[in-house]
Design a protein around this motif. Structure first.
Motif, mmCIF file in Angstrom:
data_model
loop_
_atom_site.group_PDB
_atom_site.id
_atom_site.type_symbol
_atom_site.label_atom_id
_atom_site.label_comp_id
_atom_site.label_asym_id
_atom_site.label_seq_id
_atom_site.Cartn_x
_atom_site.Cartn_y
_atom_site.Cartn_z
ATOM 1 N N LEU A 43 146.901 29.519 -4.513
ATOM 2 C CA LEU A 43 146.475 30.567 -3.821
ATOM 3 C C LEU A 43 147.228 30.917 -2.715
ATOM 4 C CD1 LEU A 43 142.585 29.795 -3.638
ATOM 5 C CD2 LEU A 43 143.911 31.391 -5.224
ATOM 6 N N ARG A 46 148.533 34.584 -2.727
ATOM 7 C CA ARG A 46 147.715 35.404 -3.134
ATOM 8 C C ARG A 46 146.804 35.787 -1.946
ATOM 9 N NH1 ARG A 46 147.674 36.917 -8.109
ATOM 10 N NH2 ARG A 46 148.710 35.688 -9.779
ATOM 11 N N ASN A 111 133.729 39.121 -1.685
ATOM 12 C CA ASN A 111 134.422 39.441 -2.848
ATOM 13 C C ASN A 111 134.501 41.121 -2.592
ATOM 14 O OD1 ASN A 111 135.287 37.226 -4.447
ATOM 15 N ND2 ASN A 111 133.088 37.564 -5.454
ATOM 16 N N TYR A 115 138.377 40.188 -1.440
ATOM 17 C CA TYR A 115 139.078 39.484 -2.587
ATOM 18 C C TYR A 115 139.036 39.914 -3.775
ATOM 19 C CZ TYR A 115 138.658 35.530 0.588
ATOM 20 O OH TYR A 115 139.017 34.596 1.494
ATOM 21 N N LEU A 120 141.076 38.716 -6.854
ATOM 22 C CA LEU A 120 140.595 37.314 -7.049
ATOM 23 C C LEU A 120 138.931 37.631 -6.866
ATOM 24 C CD1 LEU A 120 142.503 35.595 -3.908
ATOM 25 C CD2 LEU A 120 142.657 35.436 -6.355
ATOM 26 N N TRP A 122 135.530 35.373 -6.308
ATOM 27 C CA TRP A 122 135.141 33.850 -5.685
ATOM 28 C C TRP A 122 133.558 33.801 -6.372
ATOM 29 C CZ3 TRP A 122 136.075 30.866 -1.010
ATOM 30 C CH2 TRP A 122 137.561 30.959 -0.945
ATOM 31 N N ILE A 141 137.401 30.309 -8.140
ATOM 32 C CA ILE A 141 138.237 31.444 -7.629
ATOM 33 C C ILE A 141 139.071 31.903 -8.959
ATOM 34 C CG2 ILE A 141 140.239 32.188 -6.055
ATOM 35 C CD1 ILE A 141 139.106 30.090 -4.251
ATOM 36 N N ILE A 143 141.594 34.119 -10.779
ATOM 37 C CA ILE A 143 142.559 35.148 -10.488
ATOM 38 C C ILE A 143 142.973 36.173 -11.644
ATOM 39 C CG2 ILE A 143 145.076 35.214 -10.140
ATOM 40 C CD1 ILE A 143 144.740 32.100 -9.050
#
Length: 153
Positions: A43, A46, A111, A115, A120, A122, A141, A143
């Motif tokens: 990560l 990212r 999120n 994210y 991403l 979670w 997580i 991707i």
């Protein structure tokens, strides 16, 4: 025209999600009381380390409050389990379910806040480990692959 892409806009996920396991000293009904705030190597490019650490600290705060209290109820329930035919463990089981729901709500909010915009996602996931299957809750997580912008619609 909305140029921001959400996680739902991506068609395919990367092959392997990043798994964050609990590192606490208390594990009750599969929930550990702590996750490590160290950023996994996958990560690095990212997400900012500060954002990752802030999210893990929020998760650890919820776990610290809930799991330690739940552990005390579990010990009290174990003392009286023979007298109550297992009914004394119900408060602990109910608190464990409530903790999982609160963690899922927190991760959903994180999120939506940050994210999903980074590609991403979670989530709290149940995994089975060991030869006799032991349940463990981990943070996954996922991707998203980058969309192919050069392909025609």
């Amino acid at each position: 025209m909305n140029l921001m892409m959400n996680f739902e806009d991506f068609d395919y996920l990367a092959a392997e999600p990043t798994v964050i396991r609990g590192t606490g000293n208390i594990v009750l009904f599969g929930l550990s009381n702590k996750f490590s705030p160290d950023l996994p190597g996958r990560l690095l490019s990212r997400v900012a380390p500060e954002e990752y650490k802030e999210t893990i600290e929020k998760v650890n705060y919820v776990l610290d409050r809930k799991v330690s209290r739940n552990f005390k109820w579990f010990l009290c329930g174990c003392v009286f389990v023979c007298c109550t035919c297992g009914v004394s463990l119900w408060p602990s089981i109910h608190m464990s379910k409530h903790t999982k729901l609160e963690l899922e709500r927190l991760l959903k909010w994180e999120n939506a806040r940050l994210y999903n915009k980074l590609g991403l996602k979670w989530s709290l996931s149940k995994q089975f480990n060991g030869s006799p299957p032991m349940v463990e809750y981990v943070i996954l997580i996922e991707i998203a692959k980058r969309p192919k912008i050069f392909w025609p619609d």
